[in-house]
Enzyme design. Structure first.
Site, mmCIF file in Angstrom:
data_model
loop_
_atom_site.group_PDB
_atom_site.id
_atom_site.type_symbol
_atom_site.label_atom_id
_atom_site.label_comp_id
_atom_site.label_asym_id
_atom_site.label_seq_id
_atom_site.Cartn_x
_atom_site.Cartn_y
_atom_site.Cartn_z
ATOM 1 N N LYS A 210 0.807 -1.223 0.000
ATOM 2 C CA LYS A 210 0.000 0.000 0.000
ATOM 3 C C LYS A 210 0.844 1.280 0.000
ATOM 4 C CE LYS A 210 -2.276 -1.655 3.645
ATOM 5 N NZ LYS A 210 -3.261 -2.007 4.674
ATOM 6 N N ASP B 80 -6.056 -5.884 10.636
ATOM 7 C CA ASP B 80 -7.371 -5.205 10.640
ATOM 8 C C ASP B 80 -8.532 -6.159 10.329
ATOM 9 O OD1 ASP B 80 -6.472 -5.400 8.019
ATOM 10 O OD2 ASP B 80 -6.862 -3.313 7.484
HETATM 11 C C1 BGC Z 1 -2.322 -5.919 3.901
HETATM 12 C C2 BGC Z 1 -3.247 -6.648 4.843
HETATM 13 C C3 BGC Z 1 -4.402 -5.748 5.250
HETATM 14 C C4 BGC Z 1 -5.085 -5.182 4.011
HETATM 15 C C5 BGC Z 1 -6.240 -4.257 4.351
HETATM 16 C C6 BGC Z 1 -3.105 -5.331 2.736
HETATM 17 O O1 BGC Z 1 -2.264 -4.552 1.946
HETATM 18 O O2 BGC Z 1 -1.337 -6.802 3.417
HETATM 19 O O3 BGC Z 1 -2.545 -7.075 5.990
HETATM 20 O O4 BGC Z 1 -5.295 -6.480 6.014
HETATM 21 O O5 BGC Z 1 -4.148 -4.481 3.226
HETATM 22 O O6 BGC Z 1 -5.835 -3.171 5.100
#
Ligand code: BGC
Length: 507
Positions: free
Chosen positions: A216, A252
């Site tokens: 992200k 989360d």
């Molecule tokens: C992460 C997860 C997370 C999800 C939603 C992903 O990029 O790897 O751990 O739960 O984003 O936030």
């Protein structure tokens, strides 16, 4: 970029044809565009609007070229029922492999969370929530099947996402310190804290885990392979924050699942559809052969699937050249392929890639572009929501997004209809892929007889038609049993869930 319609275009047979048959052709264009702009799920509808008469200069490209463009994009972006079924099958296979051994595409991380909430938990617990774009500090007051929440949200700047790990964790400590001060929390009393850290963590205890890799848009050096609970505890010590016991480290999805299960015991799956995407669910211990953590107080455990990495090998996902371009330019190429086709961080960027392509071929905006449009990630997913919600006759809100926000010099109504159709195709594909993920998890746990899926995140909460598109897709793959699967909006679940897990960590 120069206009694709130079003066020679005005002498072309297409233009002359357009001029002589202008009004009739415009009417046909209106008719066809209003048909093709109808969402995929409603395409068979017979309610075609009465064609409006428009002046010929509103035709930005020859009719045939637009139809061809749309047909081509529909072919690339449509996920039909049989493709979804293949995806579900492959998904269940990957889940099984991930439960069998480490190092698989789906990480299927045991969360050390075994107990469903009893619903009688009480007390005040702190919770931190690092999602994708924000960091939240909360005080959660558990009152037995009811929670109260005080929270403060801090925006994570792009600079901070790439700053050193020490700076990032010092920022978290600073935010906690501000919160404690503002709410006059007494730190002479020992407090438990649940830390929601929404990235892939190799969990080794309920309050211990190392970061496997960033997603992200985060690249912060010095955090991968480190225990993030230790990093947070060190930052608290540097800031003089004592008496805070970091009792739980939680994804989360796990938090969302637990907080919803607190209210509705039929909740078996937690999903995030926001900046990123992922799901967690309750799995019987005897179906987790790779578990080496010793005896646990229950016969089931929450597993964090990390489904964003599904099919990184691209065996079943119909990845387009636009997805590939986005992936290549991302800080984490060849990973999180499923997430990059679904989540809010990326949808606008996919649309931007398509638009740039069509500008290059002269199929959109007569080849005109703008600096804003040329800038990666400047076409936000929020603009797609706005465009999909635009039901004005001439798409005037879409015009505002394209001309006033993105500074495209001028757009025609047919340009705007094409952009709206692109947004629909990318938005629908995202919802159908999310539904395929949900169908796979429900299939894996064999809960066709009834199951609540708690879903948090801005896409599910705010993107137009998202929930209904998911429900339609679920019906296609699961048939009538889809009626037993309830997709429910969970709000602020991850912070509350982390607090709940921290409160109960010792039982
Ligand atoms: C992460 C997860 C997370 C999800 C939603 C992903 O990029 O790897 O751990 O739960 O984003 O936030």
């Amino acid at each position: 970029m120069s206009s694709a319609l130079d003066s020679s275009a005005f002498k072309s047979p297409v233009f002359l044809f357009g001029l002589t048959t202008g009004i009739a052709l415009s009417a046909v264009v209106q008719y066809v565009l209003s048909y093709v702009a109808t969402p995929q799920t409603q395409k068979s509808s017979l309610s075609v609007p009465v064609p409006a008469i428009v002046p010929p200069q509103t035709i930005s490209v020859p009719l045939a070229a637009h139809i061809e463009t749309i047909t081509r994009l529909e072919k690339d972006f449509t996920i039909n029922t049989s493709m979804m079924q293949k995806i579900v099958k492959q998904f269940v296979n990957e889940m099984r492999k991930g439960l069998l051994s480490d190092g698989q595409t789906l990480k299927m991380i045991p969360s050390y969370v075994c107990n469903r909430p009893r619903g009688d938990e009480v007390g005040s617990v702190l919770a931190l929530d690092l999602g994708g774009s924000n960091f939240r500090v909360c005080e959660v007051i558990l009152e037995g099947q009811k929670t109260r929440l005080r929270q403060k949200k801090f925006v994570i700047s792009d600079a901070l996402k790439n700053a050193s790990g020490t700076d990032l964790f010092d920022f978290f400590a600073e935010c906690v310190s501000k919160f404690v001060e503002e709410h006059a929390l007494d730190l002479n009393v020992k407090r438990k804290l649940g830390f929601t850290f929404s990235f892939p963590i190799e969990q080794t205890a309920i309050n211990k885990g190392t970061l496997m890799h960033w997603n992200k848009g985060f690249t912060s050096p010095g955090v991968v392979d480190k225990d993030v609970v230790e990093l947070l505890a060190d930052a608290f010590a540097r800031k003089g924050l004592h008496n805070i016991e970091i009792a739980a480290l939680v994804n989360d999805t796990v938090g969302t699942l637990m907080s919803h299960a607190y209210l509705d015991s039929q909740t078996h799956v937690g999903v995030i559809l926001g900046t990123g995407t992922n799901a967690a669910y309750f799995e019987p211990m005897d179906k987790i052969p790779k578990w080496r953590g010793g005896p646990v107080p229950s016969n089931e455990m929450v597993v964090n699937t990390e489904w964003g990495a599904f099919d990184n090998e691209q065996i079943v996902l119909p990845v387009t050249k636009f997805d590939r371009r986005l992936d290549r330019a991302s800080p984490n190429p060849q990973s999180q392929i499923f997430e990059k086709m679904i989540s809010g961080m990326y949808l606008g960027e996919i649309v931007r890639q398509i638009i740039l392509d069509l500008i290059g071929t002269g199929e959109l905006f007569r080849g005109q572009s703008s600096e804003n449009l040329q800038t990666p990630y400047h076409f936000e997913t929020a603009y797609m929501s706005r465009i999909e919600r635009d039901h004005t006759t001439e798409l005037s809100d879409t015009k505002a997004v394209l001309e006033d926000i993105l500074n495209i010099p001028s757009t025609t109504e047919s340009d705007r209809r094409l952009v709206k159709r692109i947004c629909e195709l990318v938005g629908i594909r995202s919802a159908r892929l999310s539904a395929a993920g949900v169908a796979a998890v429900v299939t894996k746990i064999n809960r066709f007889d009834g199951c609540t899926i708690a879903i948090d995140g801005s896409l599910f909460a705010h993107y137009p038609h998202y929930a209904n598109r998911m429900r339609d897709a679920l019906r296609e793959v699961l048939g009538l049993t889809a009626e037993n699967i309830v997709l429910e909006q969970a709000r602020d679940g991850s912070g509350q869930g982390a607090a709940l897990i921290a409160a109960t960590a010792s039982y």
